[in-house]
Design a protein around this motif. Structure first.
Motif, short mmCIF file in Angstrom:
data_model
loop_
_atom_site.label_atom_id
_atom_site.label_comp_id
_atom_site.label_asym_id
_atom_site.label_seq_id
_atom_site.Cartn_x
_atom_site.Cartn_y
_atom_site.Cartn_z
N TYR A 141 0.85 -1.18 0.00
CA TYR A 141 0.00 0.00 0.00
C TYR A 141 0.89 1.24 0.00
O TYR A 141 1.95 1.27 0.62
CB TYR A 141 -0.89 0.03 1.25
CG TYR A 141 -2.00 -0.99 1.27
CD1 TYR A 141 -1.77 -2.29 1.68
CD2 TYR A 141 -3.30 -0.64 0.89
CE1 TYR A 141 -2.80 -3.24 1.71
CE2 TYR A 141 -4.33 -1.57 0.91
CZ TYR A 141 -4.06 -2.85 1.32
OH TYR A 141 -5.09 -3.78 1.35
N GLN B 53 0.81 5.28 1.05
CA GLN B 53 0.05 6.24 1.84
C GLN B 53 0.74 7.60 1.78
O GLN B 53 1.83 7.78 2.32
CB GLN B 53 -0.10 5.77 3.30
CG GLN B 53 -1.01 6.67 4.12
CD GLN B 53 -1.31 6.13 5.51
OE1 GLN B 53 -0.56 5.32 6.06
NE2 GLN B 53 -2.42 6.55 6.09
N SER C 112 -5.30 8.21 3.17
CA SER C 112 -5.47 6.81 3.55
C SER C 112 -4.61 5.91 2.65
O SER C 112 -4.21 6.31 1.56
CB SER C 112 -6.95 6.41 3.44
OG SER C 112 -7.38 6.51 2.11
N LEU D 233 -9.71 4.56 10.09
CA LEU D 233 -9.85 4.07 8.73
C LEU D 233 -10.73 2.84 8.69
O LEU D 233 -10.62 1.97 9.56
CB LEU D 233 -8.47 3.70 8.17
CG LEU D 233 -7.50 4.87 7.97
CD1 LEU D 233 -6.06 4.37 7.92
CD2 LEU D 233 -7.82 5.62 6.69
N CYS D 234 -11.57 2.78 7.69
CA CYS D 234 -12.25 1.52 7.46
C CYS D 234 -11.80 0.98 6.11
O CYS D 234 -11.41 1.74 5.21
CB CYS D 234 -13.77 1.65 7.56
SG CYS D 234 -14.63 1.99 6.04
N ALA D 235 -11.79 -0.31 6.00
CA ALA D 235 -11.37 -0.98 4.78
C ALA D 235 -12.37 -2.06 4.45
O ALA D 235 -12.84 -2.78 5.33
CB ALA D 235 -9.98 -1.59 4.96
N GLN E 166 -7.77 -5.59 0.87
CA GLN E 166 -8.63 -4.60 1.49
C GLN E 166 -8.45 -3.26 0.81
O GLN E 166 -7.34 -2.87 0.45
CB GLN E 166 -8.29 -4.47 2.98
CG GLN E 166 -8.57 -5.73 3.79
CD GLN E 166 -8.29 -5.58 5.26
OE1 GLN E 166 -7.96 -4.49 5.75
NE2 GLN E 166 -8.41 -6.66 6.00
N PHE F 213 -9.19 0.82 1.32
CA PHE F 213 -9.44 1.76 2.40
C PHE F 213 -10.29 2.94 1.98
O PHE F 213 -10.22 3.41 0.83
CB PHE F 213 -8.11 2.31 2.94
CG PHE F 213 -7.36 1.35 3.80
CD1 PHE F 213 -6.52 0.40 3.25
CD2 PHE F 213 -7.52 1.37 5.18
CE1 PHE F 213 -5.83 -0.50 4.05
CE2 PHE F 213 -6.83 0.47 5.98
CZ PHE F 213 -6.00 -0.46 5.41
#
Lengths: 115, 112
Positions: free
Chosen positions: A36, A38, A43, B90-92, B101, B103
Motif C-alpha cells: 500500500y 500512503q 489513507s 480508517l475503514c477498509a 482490502q 481503504f
C-alpha cells in the motif's frame, strides 16, 4: 504475535533511480502479500499484491516474493517525486483473523524522491 | 465502481463525549475492518465485521464498539472519549476475509 517488519526510513533516492523497499514477515504460513502507498494525511492505497514466489510487474512497480526467506520487496523504477510517500507492506497470515485482524501490516517505510 | 466512503471526514470532540463514525464499503463487499492510525504507531486493528457479525476484535478497550447493517454499511462508536483517542480512523472493505482490502479516506478525530 505475527509480525511484518519494515525499515522505517526515510529512504531517499534521486529522481529517475530505482527505489527498493523491503519487508520481512514472521508467519511462515502467510500466503498473500500486499503493498500500500500512503501519502501524508491520506489513507492507504493498494498498489500491488503478490502470492507466488518470484516477480510480479505492473508498470513501474515490481513486487518480489521469496517465501523460503520470508521476504517481500517492492521496486519502483524511474522514481518520481510523486512517489514520495510511506509504503506499507501487509501479509495475509495462514490462519487469518484473531486480535491482529486479517491483514498484518508493517509500520511502513517512508520514501523520499529528490528532484 | 464507487470506492469506500467514510463520514464524517473530520470531527472535533471533547473528553468524555462519544462519537459515531460511519463507513460504506464497496458495493458487493461483505467484510469491513476498522483501524486506528496514530503517528508512529502504524495501523492498529480495531475489529472486523462480516455479514453483520463481528468476526475479529483487536486489543482495544470496550469503549470501542461497532456494528454492521444488512447492507454491509458499518458504524463504529467510541464512548467516553480520551485525549489518546485522537487519531485517523480508517475503514477498509474486502469481498471476503482473505481478499485485498480497500481503504476509505478516513475520519480524523481530534479530542480536546
Amino acid at each position: 504475535q505475527k509480525e511484518v517488519e519494515q525499515n522505517s526510513g526515510p529512504l531517499s533516492v534521486p529522481e529517475g533511480a530505482i527505489a527498493s523497499l523491503n519487508c520481512t514477515y514472521s508467519d511462515r504460513g502467510s500466503q498473500s502479500f500486499f503493498w500500500y502507498r500512503q501519502y501524508s494525511g491520506k489513507s492507504p492505497e493498494l498498489i500491488m499484491f503478490i502470492y507466488s514466489n518470484g516477480d510480479k510487474e505492473d508498470g513501474r512497480f515490481t513486487a518480489q516474493l521469496n517465501k523460503a526467506s520470508q521476504y517481500v520487496s517492492l521496486l519502483i523504477r524511474d522514481s518520481q517525486p510523486s512517489d514520495s510517500a510511506t509504503y506499507l507492506c501487509a501479509a495475509l497470515p495462514g490462519d487469518y483473523g484473531g486480535s491482529q485482524g486479517n491483514l498484518i501490516f508493517g509500520k511502513g517505510t517512508k520514501l523520499s524522491v529528490k528532484p | 465502481k464507487a470506492g469506500v466512503t467514510q463520514t464524517p471526514r473530520y470531527l472535533i470532540k471533547t473528553r468524555g463525549q462519544q462519537v459515531t463514525l460511519s463507513c460504506s464499503p464497496i458495493s458487493g463487499h461483505r467484510s469491513v475492518s476498522w483501524y486506528q492510525q496514530t503517528p508512529g504507531q502504524g495501523l492498529q486493528f480495531l475489529f472486523e465485521y462480516f455479514s453483520e457479525t463481528q468476526r475479529n476484535k483487536g486489543n482495544f478497550p470496550g469503549r470501542f464498539s461497532g456494528r454492521q447493517f444488512s447492507n454491509s454499511r458499518s458504524e463504529m462508536n467510541v464512548s467516553t472519549l480520551e485525549l489518546g483517542d485522537s487519531a485517523l480512523y480508517l475503514c477498509a472493505s474486502s469481498f471476503d476475509t482473505y481478499n485485498e482490502q480497500f481503504f476509505g479516506p478516513g475520519t480524523r478525530l481530534t479530542v480536546l
